[in-house]
Design a protein around this motif. Sequence first.
Motif, short mmCIF file in Angstrom:
data_model
loop_
_atom_site.label_atom_id
_atom_site.label_comp_id
_atom_site.label_asym_id
_atom_site.label_seq_id
_atom_site.Cartn_x
_atom_site.Cartn_y
_atom_site.Cartn_z
N LYS A 30 0.30 4.91 7.11
CA LYS A 30 0.51 4.76 5.67
C LYS A 30 1.35 3.53 5.36
N ALA A 35 1.55 3.98 -4.31
CA ALA A 35 1.05 5.15 -5.04
C ALA A 35 -0.02 4.75 -6.05
N ASP A 208 -4.64 8.76 -5.62
CA ASP A 208 -4.05 9.64 -4.61
C ASP A 208 -3.61 10.96 -5.22
N SER A 224 -4.15 16.12 -4.89
CA SER A 224 -3.05 15.36 -4.30
C SER A 224 -3.29 15.15 -2.82
N CYS A 226 -0.78 13.92 -1.26
CA CYS A 226 0.60 14.19 -0.86
C CYS A 226 0.77 15.70 -0.73
N LEU A 247 6.55 11.84 -3.83
CA LEU A 247 5.47 10.90 -3.52
C LEU A 247 6.00 9.75 -2.68
N TRP A 250 6.79 10.90 0.88
CA TRP A 250 5.57 11.02 1.67
C TRP A 250 5.06 9.65 2.12
N LEU A 251 5.06 8.68 1.20
CA LEU A 251 4.56 7.35 1.53
C LEU A 251 5.43 6.67 2.58
#
Length: 259
Positions: A30, A35, A208, A224, A226, A247, A250-251
């Motif tokens: 990633k 996002a 996303d 999602s 995520c 978010l 997660w990224l």
Amino acid sequence: MSQLPPPVRTARPTSRDDATGQFSFRPASKAGRRARLSIQGMSGSGKTWTGLSIAQGLSEGRRFAVIDTEKGAASLYAGHRGIQFDTLAMDRYDPRDLARALEAAGQAGYPTVFVDSLSHFWTGTDGTLDQVEKAKGKYGNNAFAGWKDGTPIQNDMVAALLAYPGHVVASMRSYTEWVLEENERGKREPKRVGTRPEQRKGIEYEFDVAVAMDIDNRLEVLKSRCPELHRKTIERPNGARDIAAPLLAWLNATPETAE
């Protein structure tokens, strides 16, 4: 005398190395991902304020950009809860102009762009539907044939959204209808609800995270990538805290590796 069969043309034999050399796999990551989030809802559902709050959270304190098609609605919130942003007002909605605006925002270095709203670039003046209507004259007033021009314009706009070097948040108006629902007294009463977004069908697949808001300012996560946000429902959300924070986490997370 017997006739020879007609010659058969064959392609030059391709070695295995020639055939596969152009394809190269690498470990999935990633890293560098930004996002892509959409918010849909009817008028009064809170999508502009929530979108601003999410954009502020994604920007981590830096000024972000708003591409405004809602006659300055976003600017009414400037300074509220510390939100600071720059705005570009648009009153004609050629999707190619949105691509140019995104390019300008990228060159200016904005960490996040909030498009409020993406619906105008579909249904508004010079939007995709207008482009199809204008193009049909080239094809004997065949509206279906007009999509030969309209589809590439729409696709290029989506590509520009996905190619933006920072985060992208986009609001969309929802088509609305009236339904009968049971109230707290057990009686059925009419209620206005949002249905699909005012954009080309399937636009949510490009994001996303896709969320919907209702007239009670309730946010529902429709899709999602995520995991933390999957199928969540949030009453009166704080966009920075409830959406942007998980978010970003997660990224930015380092992927787990197998032992």
